[in-house]
Scaffold this motif. Structure first.
Motif, PDB file in Angstrom:
ATOM      1  N   SER A 123     -19.609 -57.313  10.735  1.00  0.00           N
ATOM      2  CA  SER A 123     -20.850 -57.365  11.500  1.00  0.00           C
ATOM      3  C   SER A 123     -20.665 -56.508  12.751  1.00  0.00           C
ATOM      4  CB  SER A 123     -21.224 -58.810  11.861  1.00  0.00           C
ATOM      5  OG  SER A 123     -21.675 -59.507  10.714  1.00  0.00           O
ATOM      6  N   ALA A 124     -21.637 -56.561  13.655  1.00  0.00           N
ATOM      7  CA  ALA A 124     -21.550 -55.724  14.851  1.00  0.00           C
ATOM      8  C   ALA A 124     -22.173 -56.414  16.050  1.00  0.00           C
ATOM      9  CB  ALA A 124     -22.238 -54.379  14.610  1.00  0.00           C
ATOM     10  N   VAL A 125     -21.737 -55.999  17.219  1.00  0.00           N
ATOM     11  CA  VAL A 125     -22.342 -56.426  18.475  1.00  0.00           C
ATOM     12  C   VAL A 125     -22.835 -55.177  19.190  1.00  0.00           C
ATOM     13  CG1 VAL A 125     -22.050 -57.712  20.618  1.00  0.00           C
ATOM     14  CG2 VAL A 125     -20.680 -58.333  18.609  1.00  0.00           C
ATOM     15  N   ILE A 126     -24.121 -55.163  19.523  1.00  0.00           N
ATOM     16  CA  ILE A 126     -24.702 -54.074  20.309  1.00  0.00           C
ATOM     17  C   ILE A 126     -24.534 -54.412  21.784  1.00  0.00           C
ATOM     18  CG2 ILE A 126     -26.802 -52.791  20.863  1.00  0.00           C
ATOM     19  CD1 ILE A 126     -25.975 -52.280  18.042  1.00  0.00           C
ATOM     20  N   GLY A 127     -24.053 -53.470  22.555  1.00  0.00           N
ATOM     21  CA  GLY A 127     -23.924 -53.671  23.993  1.00  0.00           C
ATOM     22  C   GLY A 127     -24.874 -52.754  24.747  1.00  0.00           C
ATOM     23  N   TYR A 128     -25.855 -53.358  25.417  1.00  0.00           N
ATOM     24  CA  TYR A 128     -26.782 -52.579  26.250  1.00  0.00           C
ATOM     25  C   TYR A 128     -26.147 -52.438  27.635  1.00  0.00           C
ATOM     26  CZ  TYR A 128     -30.349 -53.802  22.709  1.00  0.00           C
ATOM     27  OH  TYR A 128     -31.067 -53.970  21.543  1.00  0.00           O
ATOM     28  N   VAL A 129     -25.570 -51.297  27.913  1.00  0.00           N
ATOM     29  CA  VAL A 129     -24.849 -51.090  29.175  1.00  0.00           C
ATOM     30  C   VAL A 129     -25.852 -50.708  30.261  1.00  0.00           C
ATOM     31  CG1 VAL A 129     -23.073 -49.758  30.362  1.00  0.00           C
ATOM     32  CG2 VAL A 129     -22.746 -50.434  27.964  1.00  0.00           C
ATOM     33  N   GLN A 130     -26.136 -51.666  31.156  1.00  0.00           N
ATOM     34  CA  GLN A 130     -27.149 -51.481  32.185  1.00  0.00           C
ATOM     35  C   GLN A 130     -26.549 -51.283  33.575  1.00  0.00           C
ATOM     36  OE1 GLN A 130     -29.319 -55.190  31.159  1.00  0.00           O
ATOM     37  NE2 GLN A 130     -31.024 -53.882  30.533  1.00  0.00           N
ATOM     38  N   ALA A 131     -25.242 -51.416  33.678  1.00  0.00           N
ATOM     39  CA  ALA A 131     -24.547 -51.198  34.949  1.00  0.00           C
ATOM     40  C   ALA A 131     -23.109 -50.790  34.646  1.00  0.00           C
ATOM     41  CB  ALA A 131     -24.564 -52.461  35.804  1.00  0.00           C
ATOM     42  N   TYR A 132     -22.516 -50.056  35.574  1.00  0.00           N
ATOM     43  CA  TYR A 132     -21.141 -49.562  35.422  1.00  0.00           C
ATOM     44  C   TYR A 132     -21.040 -48.653  34.201  1.00  0.00           C
ATOM     45  CZ  TYR A 132     -20.614 -53.420  38.710  1.00  0.00           C
ATOM     46  OH  TYR A 132     -20.769 -54.259  39.778  1.00  0.00           O
ATOM     47  N   ASP A 133     -19.827 -48.489  33.661  1.00  0.00           N
ATOM     48  CA  ASP A 133     -19.659 -47.572  32.536  1.00  0.00           C
ATOM     49  C   ASP A 133     -18.870 -48.239  31.416  1.00  0.00           C
ATOM     50  OD1 ASP A 133     -17.032 -47.586  33.463  1.00  0.00           O
ATOM     51  OD2 ASP A 133     -17.122 -45.585  34.327  1.00  0.00           O
ATOM     52  N   PHE A 134     -18.662 -47.487  30.345  1.00  0.00           N
ATOM     53  CA  PHE A 134     -17.983 -48.044  29.177  1.00  0.00           C
ATOM     54  C   PHE A 134     -16.570 -48.520  29.506  1.00  0.00           C
ATOM     55  CE2 PHE A 134     -20.741 -44.802  26.769  1.00  0.00           C
ATOM     56  CZ  PHE A 134     -21.761 -45.725  26.608  1.00  0.00           C
ATOM     57  N   HIS A 135     -15.845 -47.721  30.281  1.00  0.00           N
ATOM     58  CA  HIS A 135     -14.463 -48.084  30.629  1.00  0.00           C
ATOM     59  C   HIS A 135     -14.422 -49.385  31.410  1.00  0.00           C
ATOM     60  CE1 HIS A 135     -10.272 -47.695  31.818  1.00  0.00           C
ATOM     61  NE2 HIS A 135     -10.635 -47.874  33.063  1.00  0.00           N
ATOM     62  N   TYR A 136     -15.353 -49.550  32.328  1.00  0.00           N
ATOM     63  CA  TYR A 136     -15.401 -50.785  33.128  1.00  0.00           C
ATOM     64  C   TYR A 136     -15.545 -51.996  32.223  1.00  0.00           C
ATOM     65  CZ  TYR A 136     -17.286 -54.422  36.173  1.00  0.00           C
ATOM     66  OH  TYR A 136     -17.502 -55.626  36.825  1.00  0.00           O
ATOM     67  N   LYS A 142     -11.701 -70.251   9.063  1.00  0.00           N
ATOM     68  CA  LYS A 142     -11.095 -69.776   7.836  1.00  0.00           C
ATOM     69  C   LYS A 142     -11.201 -68.265   7.794  1.00  0.00           C
ATOM     70  CE  LYS A 142     -12.083 -73.899   5.033  1.00  0.00           C
ATOM     71  NZ  LYS A 142     -12.753 -74.410   3.789  1.00  0.00           N
ATOM     72  N   GLY A 143     -10.070 -67.600   7.864  1.00  0.00           N
ATOM     73  CA  GLY A 143     -10.071 -66.143   7.795  1.00  0.00           C
ATOM     74  C   GLY A 143     -10.488 -65.474   9.089  1.00  0.00           C
ATOM     75  N   SER A 144     -11.156 -64.317   8.970  1.00  0.00           N
ATOM     76  CA  SER A 144     -11.561 -63.547  10.141  1.00  0.00           C
ATOM     77  C   SER A 144     -12.761 -62.689   9.783  1.00  0.00           C
ATOM     78  CB  SER A 144     -10.401 -62.665  10.626  1.00  0.00           C
ATOM     79  OG  SER A 144     -10.027 -61.731   9.618  1.00  0.00           O
ATOM     80  N   ILE A 145     -13.347 -62.097  10.808  1.00  0.00           N
ATOM     81  CA  ILE A 145     -14.457 -61.169  10.627  1.00  0.00           C
ATOM     82  C   ILE A 145     -14.152 -59.911  11.430  1.00  0.00           C
ATOM     83  CG2 ILE A 145     -15.792 -62.185  12.545  1.00  0.00           C
ATOM     84  CD1 ILE A 145     -18.341 -61.461  10.949  1.00  0.00           C
ATOM     85  N   ILE A 146     -14.456 -58.757  10.868  1.00  0.00           N
ATOM     86  CA  ILE A 146     -14.326 -57.493  11.583  1.00  0.00           C
ATOM     87  C   ILE A 146     -15.644 -57.206  12.289  1.00  0.00           C
ATOM     88  CG2 ILE A 146     -13.958 -55.003  11.383  1.00  0.00           C
ATOM     89  CD1 ILE A 146     -11.472 -56.642  10.778  1.00  0.00           C
ATOM     90  N   LEU A 147     -15.561 -56.994  13.597  1.00  0.00           N
ATOM     91  CA  LEU A 147     -16.747 -56.644  14.381  1.00  0.00           C
ATOM     92  C   LEU A 147     -16.654 -55.211  14.875  1.00  0.00           C
ATOM     93  CD1 LEU A 147     -17.305 -59.836  16.586  1.00  0.00           C
ATOM     94  CD2 LEU A 147     -18.512 -59.187  14.486  1.00  0.00           C
ATOM     95  N   PHE A 148     -17.726 -54.467  14.678  1.00  0.00           N
ATOM     96  CA  PHE A 148     -17.871 -53.161  15.308  1.00  0.00           C
ATOM     97  C   PHE A 148     -18.692 -53.373  16.574  1.00  0.00           C
ATOM     98  CE2 PHE A 148     -17.136 -52.182  10.869  1.00  0.00           C
ATOM     99  CZ  PHE A 148     -16.201 -51.170  10.949  1.00  0.00           C
ATOM    100  N   HIS A 149     -18.234 -52.815  17.670  1.00  0.00           N
ATOM    101  CA  HIS A 149     -18.916 -52.944  18.957  1.00  0.00           C
ATOM    102  C   HIS A 149     -19.563 -51.601  19.264  1.00  0.00           C
ATOM    103  CE1 HIS A 149     -16.716 -56.764  19.826  1.00  0.00           C
ATOM    104  NE2 HIS A 149     -15.860 -56.202  18.995  1.00  0.00           N
TER     105      HIS A 149
END
Length: 237
Positions: free
Chosen positions: A158-171, A220-227
């Motif tokens: 699955s995936a998590v969408i990140g709406y970056v509204q402040a700072y930057d990706f590295h932060y 039980k097990g794990s899930i791979i997440l794309f961010h």
């Protein structure tokens, strides 16, 4: 079944490899987040629901233009037999055209969206975990809901969408990995078990988007997440 589709080239990291159908969706979303960034960066649409609606419309428009085999359903119910069922922000379903992979009522890939920045101190960790509200723990954390099986309990990816509204990706990468360190050490409460594998593994980054991957344990097990993160800050120059 989707699991029988050919696998993509392996990535140098732990966890099972996603098949080509999964990677088609991930690559498609990542590609069109660039236009989403250019459209919504610095706009008056700041709330999560409004951003989700705009993203869903954009993705479905391009899915139709590009004749993709999938579409996106906003606020997809995890269990349609229960009116109180949890809803993931986006379910991805196969178009019922020459396809026997899945029943068209089922999602083969889920996406949950969270704002990064401008949420206030009480909600700043909501990308990962929930929070106390009126003396009770509110299970509203994006990653946590996947770990607990609230979302995508029968899915491997699955995936998590990140709406970056402040700072930057590295932060945000540094902040989130730091919070995971605190979760591992028990300095922050969570009903889930956390480990080093929950941390963000960088895959790609541009001025508009960033992509990470994590392997998140479940009961039980794990899930791979794309961010999949998109820059929504006001752009200058």
């Amino acid at each position: 079944m989707l699991a029988d589709l050919p696998a993509v080239m392996p990535m140098p990291m732990e966890g099972p490899e996603a098949n080509s159908a999964i990677m088609d969706v991930v690559t498609f979303v990542e590609k069109h987040l660039v236009e989403f960034s250019r459209t919504y960066a610095g706009s008056n649409v700041k709330n999560e629901n409004g951003l989700n609606q705009g993203l869903c419309i954009l993705l479905n428009n391009y899915a139709r233009i590009e004749s993709r085999f999938f579409i996106f359903e906003k606020e997809f119910m995890e269990d349609i037999e229960k009116g109180s069922s949890p809803k993931v922000d986006f379910g991805v379903i196969v178009l019922p055209i020459n396809s026997e992979f899945y029943n068209s009522r089922e999602s083969f890939f889920s996406l949950e969206a969270k704002r990064l920045g401008q949420t206030g101190k009480a909600r700043e960790k909501e990308y990962l975990i929930g929070r106390e509200e009126d003396g009770k723990y509110k299970q509203c954390g994006g990653v946590e809901r996947f770990k607990m099986g609230v979302h995508a309990k029968n899915l491997q990816y699955s995936a998590v969408i990140g709406y970056v509204q402040a700072y930057d990706f590295h932060y945000w990468q540094k902040a989130i990995d730091g919070w995971i360190d605190d979760l591992i050490a028990g300095k922050i409460f969570s009903s889930s078990h956390w480990s080093e594998k929950d941390k963000l593994q960088p895959l790609n980054q541009t001025a508009d988007t960033a992509k990470f991957r994590s392997e998140n344990s479940r009961q039980k097990g794990s899930i791979i997440l794309f961010h999949l993160w998109v820059n929504l800050r006001v752009k200058t120059g």
